[in-house]
Design a protein around this motif. Structure first.
Motif, PDB file in Angstrom:
ATOM      1  N   PRO A   1       0.811  -1.230   0.000  1.00  0.00           N
ATOM      2  CA  PRO A   1       0.000   0.000   0.000  1.00  0.00           C
ATOM      3  C   PRO A   1       0.838   1.270   0.000  1.00  0.00           C
ATOM      4  CG  PRO A   1      -0.939  -1.608   1.517  1.00  0.00           C
ATOM      5  CD  PRO A   1       0.395  -2.146   1.095  1.00  0.00           C
ATOM      6  N   ALA A   2       1.838   1.345   0.864  1.00  0.00           N
ATOM      7  CA  ALA A   2       2.670   2.555   0.937  1.00  0.00           C
ATOM      8  C   ALA A   2       3.476   2.738  -0.342  1.00  0.00           C
ATOM      9  CB  ALA A   2       3.599   2.473   2.144  1.00  0.00           C
ATOM     10  N   CYS A   3       3.996   1.630  -0.884  1.00  0.00           N
ATOM     11  CA  CYS A   3       4.792   1.723  -2.104  1.00  0.00           C
ATOM     12  C   CYS A   3       3.941   2.201  -3.276  1.00  0.00           C
ATOM     13  CB  CYS A   3       5.408   0.371  -2.422  1.00  0.00           C
ATOM     14  SG  CYS A   3       6.432   0.359  -3.910  1.00  0.00           S
ATOM     15  N   PHE A   4       2.763   1.638  -3.447  1.00  0.00           N
ATOM     16  CA  PHE A   4       1.895   2.033  -4.555  1.00  0.00           C
ATOM     17  C   PHE A   4       1.424   3.478  -4.405  1.00  0.00           C
ATOM     18  CE2 PHE A   4       0.457  -2.582  -5.519  1.00  0.00           C
ATOM     19  CZ  PHE A   4       1.698  -2.833  -6.068  1.00  0.00           C
ATOM     20  N   ALA A   5       1.145   3.896  -3.166  1.00  0.00           N
ATOM     21  CA  ALA A   5       0.741   5.280  -2.939  1.00  0.00           C
ATOM     22  C   ALA A   5       1.865   6.236  -3.321  1.00  0.00           C
ATOM     23  CB  ALA A   5       0.349   5.479  -1.475  1.00  0.00           C
ATOM     24  N   MET A   6       3.101   5.863  -2.980  1.00  0.00           N
ATOM     25  CA  MET A   6       4.253   6.690  -3.339  1.00  0.00           C
ATOM     26  C   MET A   6       4.411   6.781  -4.855  1.00  0.00           C
ATOM     27  SD  MET A   6       7.607   6.363  -4.545  1.00  0.00           S
ATOM     28  CE  MET A   6       8.031   4.667  -4.158  1.00  0.00           C
ATOM     29  N   ILE A   7       4.262   5.651  -5.550  1.00  0.00           N
ATOM     30  CA  ILE A   7       4.409   5.642  -7.006  1.00  0.00           C
ATOM     31  C   ILE A   7       3.352   6.524  -7.659  1.00  0.00           C
ATOM     32  CG2 ILE A   7       4.235   4.198  -9.070  1.00  0.00           C
ATOM     33  CD1 ILE A   7       5.470   1.915  -7.418  1.00  0.00           C
ATOM     34  N   VAL A   8       2.106   6.423  -7.197  1.00  0.00           N
ATOM     35  CA  VAL A   8       1.030   7.250  -7.749  1.00  0.00           C
ATOM     36  C   VAL A   8       1.312   8.726  -7.501  1.00  0.00           C
ATOM     37  CG1 VAL A   8      -1.415   7.843  -7.521  1.00  0.00           C
ATOM     38  CG2 VAL A   8      -0.716   5.439  -7.616  1.00  0.00           C
ATOM     39  N   ALA A   9       1.774   9.058  -6.297  1.00  0.00           N
ATOM     40  CA  ALA A   9       2.067  10.455  -5.973  1.00  0.00           C
ATOM     41  C   ALA A   9       3.179  10.998  -6.869  1.00  0.00           C
ATOM     42  CB  ALA A   9       2.461  10.575  -4.505  1.00  0.00           C
ATOM     43  N   VAL A  10       4.208  10.197  -7.115  1.00  0.00           N
ATOM     44  CA  VAL A  10       5.312  10.623  -7.985  1.00  0.00           C
ATOM     45  C   VAL A  10       4.816  10.824  -9.411  1.00  0.00           C
ATOM     46  CG1 VAL A  10       7.486   9.876  -9.034  1.00  0.00           C
ATOM     47  CG2 VAL A  10       7.130   9.596  -6.575  1.00  0.00           C
ATOM     48  N   MET A  11       3.951   9.937  -9.888  1.00  0.00           N
ATOM     49  CA  MET A  11       3.417  10.054 -11.249  1.00  0.00           C
ATOM     50  C   MET A  11       2.585  11.328 -11.405  1.00  0.00           C
ATOM     51  SD  MET A  11       2.374   6.060 -11.904  1.00  0.00           S
ATOM     52  CE  MET A  11       1.584   6.407 -13.480  1.00  0.00           C
ATOM     53  N   ILE A  12       1.777  11.627 -10.381  1.00  0.00           N
ATOM     54  CA  ILE A  12       0.944  12.840 -10.439  1.00  0.00           C
ATOM     55  C   ILE A  12       1.833  14.083 -10.451  1.00  0.00           C
ATOM     56  CG2 ILE A  12      -0.732  14.232  -9.163  1.00  0.00           C
ATOM     57  CD1 ILE A  12      -1.985  11.600  -8.203  1.00  0.00           C
ATOM     58  N   TRP A  13       2.837  14.091  -9.596  1.00  0.00           N
ATOM     59  CA  TRP A  13       3.749  15.246  -9.560  1.00  0.00           C
ATOM     60  C   TRP A  13       4.441  15.414 -10.907  1.00  0.00           C
ATOM     61  CZ3 TRP A  13       8.814  16.138 -10.564  1.00  0.00           C
ATOM     62  CH2 TRP A  13       9.334  17.367 -10.157  1.00  0.00           C
ATOM     63  N   ALA A  14       4.923  14.310 -11.473  1.00  0.00           N
ATOM     64  CA  ALA A  14       5.644  14.394 -12.742  1.00  0.00           C
ATOM     65  C   ALA A  14       4.734  14.859 -13.870  1.00  0.00           C
ATOM     66  CB  ALA A  14       6.248  13.027 -13.080  1.00  0.00           C
ATOM     67  N   ALA A  15       3.457  14.474 -13.830  1.00  0.00           N
ATOM     68  CA  ALA A  15       2.520  14.872 -14.887  1.00  0.00           C
ATOM     69  C   ALA A  15       2.332  16.385 -14.927  1.00  0.00           C
ATOM     70  CB  ALA A  15       1.180  14.178 -14.679  1.00  0.00           C
ATOM     71  N   PHE A  16       2.412  17.034 -13.765  1.00  0.00           N
ATOM     72  CA  PHE A  16       2.173  18.483 -13.708  1.00  0.00           C
ATOM     73  C   PHE A  16       3.465  19.295 -13.691  1.00  0.00           C
ATOM     74  CE2 PHE A  16      -1.841  16.808 -12.088  1.00  0.00           C
ATOM     75  CZ  PHE A  16      -2.764  17.591 -12.779  1.00  0.00           C
ATOM     76  N   PHE A  17       4.497  18.766 -13.045  1.00  0.00           N
ATOM     77  CA  PHE A  17       5.695  19.571 -12.824  1.00  0.00           C
ATOM     78  C   PHE A  17       6.974  18.939 -13.384  1.00  0.00           C
ATOM     79  CE2 PHE A  17       2.818  20.141  -9.151  1.00  0.00           C
ATOM     80  CZ  PHE A  17       2.453  21.459  -9.364  1.00  0.00           C
ATOM     81  N   GLY A  18       6.902  17.690 -13.809  1.00  0.00           N
ATOM     82  CA  GLY A  18       8.110  16.997 -14.237  1.00  0.00           C
ATOM     83  C   GLY A  18       8.571  17.401 -15.630  1.00  0.00           C
ATOM     84  N   SER A  19       9.822  17.115 -15.900  1.00  0.00           N
ATOM     85  CA  SER A  19      10.402  17.379 -17.216  1.00  0.00           C
ATOM     86  C   SER A  19      10.113  16.202 -18.144  1.00  0.00           C
ATOM     87  CB  SER A  19      11.909  17.575 -17.086  1.00  0.00           C
ATOM     88  OG  SER A  19      12.522  16.368 -16.637  1.00  0.00           O
ATOM     89  N   GLU A  20      10.466  16.366 -19.412  1.00  0.00           N
ATOM     90  CA  GLU A  20      10.314  15.263 -20.359  1.00  0.00           C
ATOM     91  C   GLU A  20      11.183  14.076 -19.951  1.00  0.00           C
ATOM     92  OE1 GLU A  20       8.317  14.731 -22.912  1.00  0.00           O
ATOM     93  OE2 GLU A  20       7.271  16.596 -22.407  1.00  0.00           O
ATOM     94  N   GLN A  21      12.351  14.375 -19.397  1.00  0.00           N
ATOM     95  CA  GLN A  21      13.231  13.299 -18.940  1.00  0.00           C
ATOM     96  C   GLN A  21      12.599  12.536 -17.778  1.00  0.00           C
ATOM     97  OE1 GLN A  21      16.261  12.302 -20.360  1.00  0.00           O
ATOM     98  NE2 GLN A  21      15.814  10.571 -19.018  1.00  0.00           N
ATOM     99  N   ASP A  22      11.945  13.272 -16.857  1.00  0.00           N
ATOM    100  CA  ASP A  22      11.266  12.619 -15.742  1.00  0.00           C
ATOM    101  C   ASP A  22      10.192  11.663 -16.242  1.00  0.00           C
ATOM    102  OD1 ASP A  22      12.750  13.926 -13.772  1.00  0.00           O
ATOM    103  OD2 ASP A  22      11.373  15.632 -13.713  1.00  0.00           O
ATOM    104  N   LEU A  23       9.397  12.114 -17.215  1.00  0.00           N
ATOM    105  CA  LEU A  23       8.322  11.281 -17.750  1.00  0.00           C
ATOM    106  C   LEU A  23       8.884  10.061 -18.469  1.00  0.00           C
ATOM    107  CD1 LEU A  23       5.955  14.099 -19.088  1.00  0.00           C
ATOM    108  CD2 LEU A  23       5.678  12.738 -17.007  1.00  0.00           C
TER     109      LEU A  23
END
Length: 262
Positions: free
Chosen positions: A87-109
């Motif tokens: 649960p904690a790992c999946f929540a972290m992955i989802v949070a990182v994906m959401i952050w990258a979608a709005f604020f991440g660079s092309e390299q991050d994606l």
């Protein structure tokens, strides 16, 4: 063998505050190291301490279950680990994906498209090894999941190894010494890997030929098993909870004297 293990004490594992203190010091070292404090060189040591503690705790749980029931329930063991970590790992992955979608660079994606499937499968370390992600000088958003992947692979494989060793019906001291020997063999292999840096892998590891030697040495499951094996070894020699009153018992042994202040 369960008879030899039963002499080590009760199957019930008690709470050891010293282990929490040890992990806290390790976390502080890792955070300071990654925070750019050049005087702090404890990041690598902190990760290794985490592996030793994990090997110790999981092996203690397995010994306790062997003492209590005479067998290891693999299904329940793996379900408990999944409930604790997924649960904690999946929540972290989802949070990182959401952050990258709005604020991440092309390299991050781009990095996430490579790393997310591996992270979900708890194989993030192998995703980075096979993907050619250098251990030094590269910081993809999910780079840190490699250590959790190593631990999860240990949780998957070590119970099988534990049962196989127990079937040999050797005493706890013999098993502990065997694990020490295995850990030192892994260390010797790691030393051999390091001696060839920065060249690519070749020779007897044909399966991984051409991969970055340094990345393989730091991230792959086998070299990193040294700390987990050392922790497993300690569990066969020292488990300070022979009864429910163990936490209040007088200090008699050196490990007890050293442990609580941590």
């Amino acid at each position: 063998d369960s008879g030899a293990l039963r002499k080590m004490g009760s199957a019930k594992m008690g709470y050891e505050p010293s282990l929490d203190g040890l992990r806290a010091l390790s976390v502080i070292g890792v955070l300071l190291y990654h925070g750019g404090f050049s005087w702090m060189r404890g990041g690598f040591l902190g990760v290794e301490v985490f592996f030793v503690v994990s090997g110790y705790l999981i092996t203690s749980l397995l010994i306790g279950e062997q003492e209590k029931t005479g067998r290891i329930d693999f299904k329940n063991f793996w379900i408990r680990r999944a409930r604790r970590l997924l649960p904690a790992c999946f929540a972290m992955i989802v949070a990182v994906m959401i952050w990258a979608a709005f604020f991440g660079s092309e390299q991050d994606l781009s990095d996430l498209r490579r790393d997310v499937p591996w992270a979900v499968l708890y194989a993030g370390n192998w995703g980075q090894i096979l993907g050619g992600v250098p251990y030094f000088g590269s910081d993809p958003l999910l780079k840190h999941v490699w250590s959790l992947a190593v631990e999860e692979q240990w949780y998957l494989l070590w119970p099988l190894g534990f049962v196989a060793i127990m079937k040999l019906r050797r005493g706890a001291t013999t098993v502990g010494l065997f694990l020490v020997g295995a850990a030192f063999l892994v260390m010797a292999f790691t030393f051999w890997l390091e001696s060839g840096s920065p060249s690519l892998l070749a020779g007897p590891i044909g399966l991984f030929e051409g991969l970055a030697r340094t990345t393989f040495m730091y991230l792959s499951t086998f070299p990193r098993s040294r700390g987990l094996l050392l922790g497993a070894c300690v569990a066969f020699f020292w488990r300070p909870w022979p009864s429910a009153r163990a936490a209040n018992a007088p200090v008699r042994r050196l490990p007890d004297q050293v442990g609580p202040p941590l």
